[in-house]
Design an enzyme around this catalytic site. Structure first.
Site, short mmCIF file in Angstrom:
data_model
loop_
_atom_site.label_atom_id
_atom_site.label_comp_id
_atom_site.label_asym_id
_atom_site.label_seq_id
_atom_site.Cartn_x
_atom_site.Cartn_y
_atom_site.Cartn_z
N ASP A 178 0.82 -1.21 0.00
CA ASP A 178 0.00 0.00 0.00
C ASP A 178 0.85 1.26 0.00
OD1 ASP A 178 0.84 -0.55 2.62
OD2 ASP A 178 -1.17 -1.10 3.29
N ASN A 189 -8.01 -3.35 13.39
CA ASN A 189 -9.40 -3.64 13.02
C ASN A 189 -9.48 -4.86 12.10
OD1 ASN A 189 -8.36 -2.64 10.65
ND2 ASN A 189 -9.96 -1.11 10.30
N HIS A 224 -7.74 -5.35 9.28
CA HIS A 224 -7.47 -5.15 7.85
C HIS A 224 -6.14 -5.77 7.45
CE1 HIS A 224 -5.44 -0.88 8.40
NE2 HIS A 224 -4.54 -1.83 8.50
N GLU A 268 -10.09 -2.47 4.11
CA GLU A 268 -10.80 -2.22 5.37
C GLU A 268 -11.99 -3.16 5.51
OE1 GLU A 268 -9.37 -0.48 7.45
OE2 GLU A 268 -8.82 1.54 6.83
C1 GLP Z 1 -0.99 -0.22 8.32
C2 GLP Z 1 -0.78 -1.01 7.03
C3 GLP Z 1 -0.98 -2.48 7.25
C4 GLP Z 1 -0.23 -2.95 8.47
C5 GLP Z 1 -0.73 -2.20 9.67
C6 GLP Z 1 -0.08 -2.66 10.96
O1 GLP Z 1 -2.34 0.04 8.58
N1 GLP Z 1 -1.64 -0.61 5.98
O2 GLP Z 1 -0.54 -3.17 6.10
O3 GLP Z 1 -0.45 -4.31 8.63
O4 GLP Z 1 -0.44 -0.83 9.46
O5 GLP Z 1 1.08 -1.98 11.21
P1 GLP Z 1 1.98 -2.26 12.47
O6 GLP Z 1 3.00 -3.25 12.02
O7 GLP Z 1 2.61 -0.95 12.81
O8 GLP Z 1 1.09 -2.81 13.52
#
Ligand code: GLP
Length: 262
Positions: free
Chosen positions: A71, A143, A145, A150
């Site tokens: 992303d 959440n 995702h 989402e």
């Molecule tokens: C963002 C990304 C996700 C990732 C999430 C968790 O929302 N879009 O792909 O899995 O963060 O990130 P973290 O590793 O900081 O918990």
């Protein structure tokens, strides 16, 4: 789906780096290209440091490595954030992984792919042309995702249609805006882009292998719902890994307790 536990963040990072390295080297050492799907977030920081060191020590030919990020933030529906935006995932990847590759390893900047908010379908076409992602690394949002796919209700979209979603730009949910403002934007909501381009569920689920890592207490309830629910649902995007033929979840027992559903 295989579910494995490790003690803590350090152990998760080492095992994760080894899994990615072994999969990539199985192809690269035979002169074959490898398509690695990458995730951002705090979960992956130490893993990327270890992965780069492994490639450098092994003198891997990284001209054969292509990376595909899940992303990227977008300022508007069709404009990506600039590379020097503090929250840019392009910046995150360069700082945490790509700059650590020794220059003589030959990694090519043009082989580092990100979804482009101006032309989101481009990456799906490019991925189809290379036969899809070989190994997709994933985190899980608080959440549920994956990437920025989402959660949606089953009244809004069928289970099948959600699993077929292509790469696209979408407004971020309130839950994600709140979470990422707190965790990555120093609590400054003005820094948070309101949109993101996300790899769709379809190209993610087309990956030959998926590896999801979880190491935060806030992820426990989503993992319990996913494993206990036993079915893919748009309400919990990560649950689609249950129907993927080769998916693996590694979580840390110092922060997450899945005792009751395993
Ligand atoms: C963002 C990304 C996700 C990732 C999430 C968790 O929302 N879009 O792909 O899995 O963060 O990130 P973290 O590793 O900081 O918990």
């Amino acid at each position: 789906m295989r579910i494995e536990s490790v003690r803590d963040y350090k152990a998760m990072s080492s095992i994760g780096a080894s899994i990615l390295f072994d999969a990539a080297m199985a192809k690269i050492s035979k002169g074959m290209p490898f398509n690695l799907g990458l995730a951002t977030g705090n979960t992956m920081i130490t893993l990327y440091e270890e992965l780069a060191a492994k490639f450098n020590i092994a003198k891997a030919d990284l001209s054969l490595l292509s990376t595909w990020n899940l992303d990227e933030y977008a300022a508007t529906k069709n404009t990506g954030v600039p590379h020097d935006h503090p929250l840019s995932y392009w910046k995150y990847m360069h700082e945490n992984l790509f700059r650590r590759f020794a220059p003589e390893r030959g990694f090519k900047e043009e082989n580092a792919h990100f979804p482009n908010p101006a032309k989101p379908d481009e990456i799906d076409i490019a991925l189809e042309a290379v036969g899809g992602i070989d190994l997709q690394l994933l985190g899980i949002g608080f959440n549920g995702h994956i990437a920025f796919n989402e959660p949606m209700s089953e009244d809004e979209i069928s289970i099948e249609d959600f699993g077929n979603l292509p790469t696209r730009v979408l407004p971020l949910s309130e839950a994600t805006l709140e979470q990422n403002t707190r965790l990555t934007a120093n609590g400054d909501p003005n820094l948070m882009p309101r949109f993101a381009a996300t790899l769709g569920m379809r190209p993610i689920l087309n990956a030959k292998q998926c590896l999801l890592l979880a190491c935060f207490p806030e992820q426990e309830s989503q993992l319990i719902k996913m494993i206990g629910g036993k079915k893919a649902t748009p309400a919990l995007p990560a649950s689609y890994l249950l129907i993927h033929p080769d998916s693996r979840v590694i979580y840390t027992t110092d922060c997450i307790n899945l005792g009751e559903v395993l």
